[in-house]
Design an enzyme around this catalytic site. Structure first.
Site, mmCIF file in Angstrom:
data_model
loop_
_atom_site.group_PDB
_atom_site.id
_atom_site.type_symbol
_atom_site.label_atom_id
_atom_site.label_comp_id
_atom_site.label_asym_id
_atom_site.label_seq_id
_atom_site.Cartn_x
_atom_site.Cartn_y
_atom_site.Cartn_z
ATOM 1 N N CYS A 75 -5.254 -21.031 4.253
ATOM 2 C CA CYS A 75 -5.292 -19.683 4.081
ATOM 3 C C CYS A 75 -5.568 -19.375 2.665
ATOM 4 O O CYS A 75 -5.315 -19.954 1.604
ATOM 5 C CB CYS A 75 -3.974 -18.940 4.451
ATOM 6 S SG CYS A 75 -4.054 -17.159 4.099
ATOM 7 N N CYS A 84 -5.679 -9.048 -14.091
ATOM 8 C CA CYS A 84 -4.834 -8.543 -12.796
ATOM 9 C C CYS A 84 -4.623 -7.151 -13.365
ATOM 10 O O CYS A 84 -4.078 -6.715 -14.122
ATOM 11 C CB CYS A 84 -3.544 -9.696 -13.020
ATOM 12 S SG CYS A 84 -2.350 -9.338 -11.799
ATOM 13 N N ASP A 135 13.237 -13.120 -15.469
ATOM 14 C CA ASP A 135 11.925 -12.637 -15.881
ATOM 15 C C ASP A 135 11.405 -12.926 -17.187
ATOM 16 O O ASP A 135 10.667 -13.612 -17.664
ATOM 17 C CB ASP A 135 11.666 -11.366 -14.924
ATOM 18 C CG ASP A 135 10.462 -10.769 -15.035
ATOM 19 O OD1 ASP A 135 9.424 -11.721 -15.029
ATOM 20 O OD2 ASP A 135 10.099 -9.560 -15.673
ATOM 21 N N CYS A 195 -0.855 -11.552 2.679
ATOM 22 C CA CYS A 195 -0.348 -12.598 3.074
ATOM 23 C C CYS A 195 0.293 -12.575 4.447
ATOM 24 O O CYS A 195 1.143 -11.927 4.665
ATOM 25 C CB CYS A 195 0.687 -12.955 1.900
ATOM 26 S SG CYS A 195 1.364 -14.617 2.201
#
Length: 385
Positions: A191, A214, A134, A247
């Protein structure tokens, strides 16, 4: 050295130490990602938490001498709590995103990568490695995509067929030339649910994120949260899962493979009011082991105040008045003032008027004005300060 046999041995060993998926990628430059990152930079869509050197983020050879392969790993994490706690009047709760449940995933993945390094080193004298999770230079998602771990979804997460997008990613650059795996083709198709339901419109389009909008990013900032986002925060105190929970690939996905990742409901979904007065020591002792603590307690406390306003929790008025009056940090004093206006009531109004006479900080005074405006909206008498 037969790298084909070694690769099979590594895959088998990885499963024995709790790595849920592993893939191998070529260490060539990530040219497509480089173009995208420079475009993100031009649009000012970056969060600022990333490695700033885009060349290093996309050129393995700049951070590792003569790389021959990159090994990508994924660990699945839970999407549901085994034990539920209920948010109710007087005991309202905030929530940490799933990526902050259990022990900080950076520590968990580093443990797995270290074990993998030690195993490979025992097999190959002279093997070299550079592992990262990360916060390293490389883009985890780009490596995982190339290594066949999953495809890069429209929600900007890697989506695996087995675990959906509920996976943590890490990678290891090495000087061992493994045969690369085949990247997985995109399966999002038509989608567009994640883009359509993003609370702030941060998903500009499939695969493109304006990090500045965000909620996951906004919950980690330390200043005043812009008015337009306060209503969107809800009871989130760290991170956001909306683009994952909607999702279809995540439907029914919930894996409890790693004890370190099991959430303590009282930590993952904590009571809000106690957060307002928690000390540094208490915060570290209680939340220091989770990834959501990395920015310290201030953003969590600010978000907790906004969450109490979201609930219009009048049982928190007394604590919010004390924060507005006594907290040394302008961001918390001001946010508490705004929250008092949102919650309403004569006690809140009186406290705001008193604070207006006493407060010296201009930003806090502006928040007091905003708080009083909520009363003006419900009254024919305008209150001015």
């Amino acid at each position: 050295m037969d790298t084909e046999i070694l690769k099979k041995d590594i895959i088998a060993y990885s499963k024995s130490i709790g790595i849920d998926k592993i893939g191998f990628a070529a260490p060539t430059a990530f040219e497509e990602m480089k173009v995208r990152l420079y475009r993100q930079q031009e649009l000012q869509y970056q969060s600022g938490f990333e490695e700033k050197d885009i060349e290093k983020r996309t050129e393995p050879a700049l951070i590792f001498n003569r790389p021959k392969s990159i090994i990508s790993i994924a660990l699945a994490y839970p999407s549901k709590m085994k034990t539920l706690v209920v948010s109710k009047k007087g005991e309202r709760r905030g929530i940490f995103c799933r990526a902050s449940w259990g022990t900080d995933y950076h520590a968990v993945l580093r443990d797995r990568l270290k074990k993998l390094e030690e195993y490979i080193a025992s097999k190959v004298p002279g093997a070299r490695f550079k592992s990262m999770v990360d916060t390293g230079e490389l883009v985890d998602r780009a490596v995982a995509e190339r290594a066949g771990i999953g495809w890069s979804g429209k929600n900007c997460s890697i989506i695996t067929p087995e675990f959906g997008s509920y996976v943590y990613l890490g990678e290891m650059i090495t000087n061992i030339p493994f045969e690369p795996d085949t990247p997985m083709e995109d399966q999002c198709g038509s989608c567009n649910k994640c883009v359509d339901v993003c609370p702030t419109g941060a998903l500009v389009q499939g695969g493109q994120l304006d990090a500045q909008k965000c909620i996951a990013f906004l919950t980690q900032t330390k200043g005043f949260l812009a008015d337009e986002y306060r209503e969107k925060l809800g009871n989130r105190i760290y991170g956001c899962d909306t683009c994952q929970t909607v999702c279809p690939e995540n439907k029914g996905k919930d894996f409890h493979f790693h004890t370190e990742m099991e959430p303590d409901p009282e930590i993952a979904k904590p009571l809000l009011r106690p957060l307002l007065t928690i000390s540094n020591r208490e915060f570290k002792e209680r939340f220091g082991h989770v990834s959501g603590s990395w920015r310290g307690k201030k953003p969590i406390q600010r978000n907790a105040i906004i969450a109490l306003a979201h609930y219009k929790d009048d049982t928190a008025i007394e604590e919010l008045i004390l924060v507005m009056r006594d907290d040394p940090r302008p961001v918390l004093r001001g946010t508490a003032a705004w929250a008092l206006g949102k919650i309403g009531g004569s006690d809140a109004q009186d406290a705001l008027l008193r604070a207006a006479d006493r407060e010296q900080d201009e930003e806090v005074l502006e928040e007091i004005r905003k708080g009083l405006e909520f009363f003006n909206a419900d009254s024919e008498t305008n209150i001015r300060i």
